[in-house]
Write a protein that holds these residues in place. Structure first.
Motif, PDB file in Angstrom:
ATOM      1  N   ARG A   1       0.637  -1.300   0.194  1.00 43.88           N
ATOM      2  CA  ARG A   1       0.245   0.023   0.780  1.00 43.88           C
ATOM      3  C   ARG A   1       0.869   1.215   0.383  1.00 43.88           C
ATOM      4  O   ARG A   1       1.307   1.993   1.389  1.00 43.88           O
ATOM      5  CB  ARG A   1      -0.861  -0.059   0.708  1.00 43.88           C
TER       6      ARG A   1
ATOM      7  N   LEU B   1       8.420   2.252  10.556  1.00 43.00           N
ATOM      8  CA  LEU B   1       7.423   2.719  10.287  1.00 43.00           C
ATOM      9  C   LEU B   1       7.923   4.309  10.632  1.00 43.00           C
ATOM     10  O   LEU B   1       6.801   4.909  10.630  1.00 43.00           O
ATOM     11  CB  LEU B   1       6.862   1.771  12.141  1.00 43.00           C
TER      12      LEU B   1
ATOM     13  N   ASP C   1       9.044   8.053  10.329  1.00 46.46           N
ATOM     14  CA  ASP C   1       8.745   8.349   9.419  1.00 46.46           C
ATOM     15  C   ASP C   1      10.193  10.084   9.113  1.00 46.46           C
ATOM     16  O   ASP C   1       9.778  10.981   9.458  1.00 46.46           O
ATOM     17  CB  ASP C   1       7.873   9.191   9.394  1.00 46.46           C
TER      18      ASP C   1
ATOM     19  N   LYS D   1       6.643   7.024   4.323  1.00 49.02           N
ATOM     20  CA  LYS D   1       5.869   6.697   5.194  1.00 49.02           C
ATOM     21  C   LYS D   1       4.548   5.633   5.272  1.00 49.02           C
ATOM     22  O   LYS D   1       3.981   5.481   4.042  1.00 49.02           O
ATOM     23  CB  LYS D   1       4.870   7.427   6.123  1.00 49.02           C
ATOM     24  N   TYR D   2       4.977   4.387   5.807  1.00 48.87           N
ATOM     25  CA  TYR D   2       3.706   3.145   5.767  1.00 48.87           C
ATOM     26  C   TYR D   2       3.503   3.318   7.019  1.00 48.87           C
ATOM     27  O   TYR D   2       3.436   3.864   8.439  1.00 48.87           O
ATOM     28  CB  TYR D   2       4.754   2.206   5.783  1.00 48.87           C
ATOM     29  N   TYR D   3       2.177   2.098   6.438  1.00 50.18           N
ATOM     30  CA  TYR D   3       1.078   1.985   7.608  1.00 50.18           C
ATOM     31  C   TYR D   3       0.444   0.602   7.342  1.00 50.18           C
ATOM     32  O   TYR D   3      -0.887   0.576   6.701  1.00 50.18           O
ATOM     33  CB  TYR D   3      -0.415   3.335   7.661  1.00 50.18           C
ATOM     34  N   LEU D   4       1.401  -0.072   8.646  1.00 52.32           N
ATOM     35  CA  LEU D   4       1.127  -0.939   8.548  1.00 52.32           C
ATOM     36  C   LEU D   4       0.955  -2.007   9.277  1.00 52.32           C
ATOM     37  O   LEU D   4       1.687  -1.528  10.215  1.00 52.32           O
ATOM     38  CB  LEU D   4       2.318  -1.775   7.369  1.00 52.32           C
ATOM     39  N   THR D   5      -0.141  -2.900   9.540  1.00 57.95           N
ATOM     40  CA  THR D   5      -0.110  -4.068  10.591  1.00 57.95           C
ATOM     41  C   THR D   5       1.046  -4.238  10.798  1.00 57.95           C
ATOM     42  O   THR D   5       1.777  -5.238  10.450  1.00 57.95           O
ATOM     43  CB  THR D   5      -1.440  -4.658  10.494  1.00 57.95           C
TER      44      THR D   5
END
Ligand code: HEC
Length: 115
Positions: free
Chosen positions: A36, A83, A85, A91-95
């Motif tokens: 993503r 994670l 930044d 920037k990543y938004y990963l679980t």
């Protein structure tokens, strides 16, 4: 008749097992390529061992921008750095689950000797 039933059952079972057997690593590989956002693969290379992102000149000096090898970090460092930044990385938004899958994929790659 009875034997047929059991055979059928075994076939279903082996399919189900095969499916879940490949999932986490393959899932990690997919995420690595397409998390993503811009793929990690673009900057860290096909197997996470790093690659040259760009070369440029600064004050007449040849400079190289490089994505580092990320296959040898411990999980905590890996997660924090993925994670955070800052720097070149987007920037990543990963679980947690997604990061774990990528981490597992990369660990498998680090056992692989080819660069
Ligand atoms: C646009 C290029 C780029 C992309 C895309 C990218 N990275 Fe990076 N990454 C870097 C660079 C360059 C560094 C070195 C530190 C810095 O300058 O930000 C780095 C550093 C790291 C580090 C720390 C390495 C160390 O030894 O400290 C980790 C872990 C990491 N990246 C993981 C990832 C993951 C996982 C992804 C995909 C979700 C990703 N990166 C996507 C460029 C990128």
């Amino acid at each position: 008749m009875k034997r047929g039933c059991i055979l059928f059952f075994l076939i279903i079972l082996s399919y189900a097992k095969e499916d879940s057997f490949i999932t986490t690593e393959e899932y990690g590989q997919e995420l690595y390529k397409n998390p993503r956002g811009i793929g990690c693969i673009q900057c860290h290379g096909i197997n996470g061992k790093g690659k040259v992102i760009a070369t440029y000149k600064e004050k007449d000096k040849q400079k190289i921008l490089r994505g580092p090898d990320i296959t040898k970090l411990d999980f905590k460092t890996f997660k924090t750095k993925t994670l955070q930044d800052k720097g070149v990385m987007p920037k990543y938004y990963l679980t947690d689950e997604e990061i774990q899958a990528i981490y597992l994929f990369l660990k498998k790659q680090s056992l692989n000797k080819t660069p």
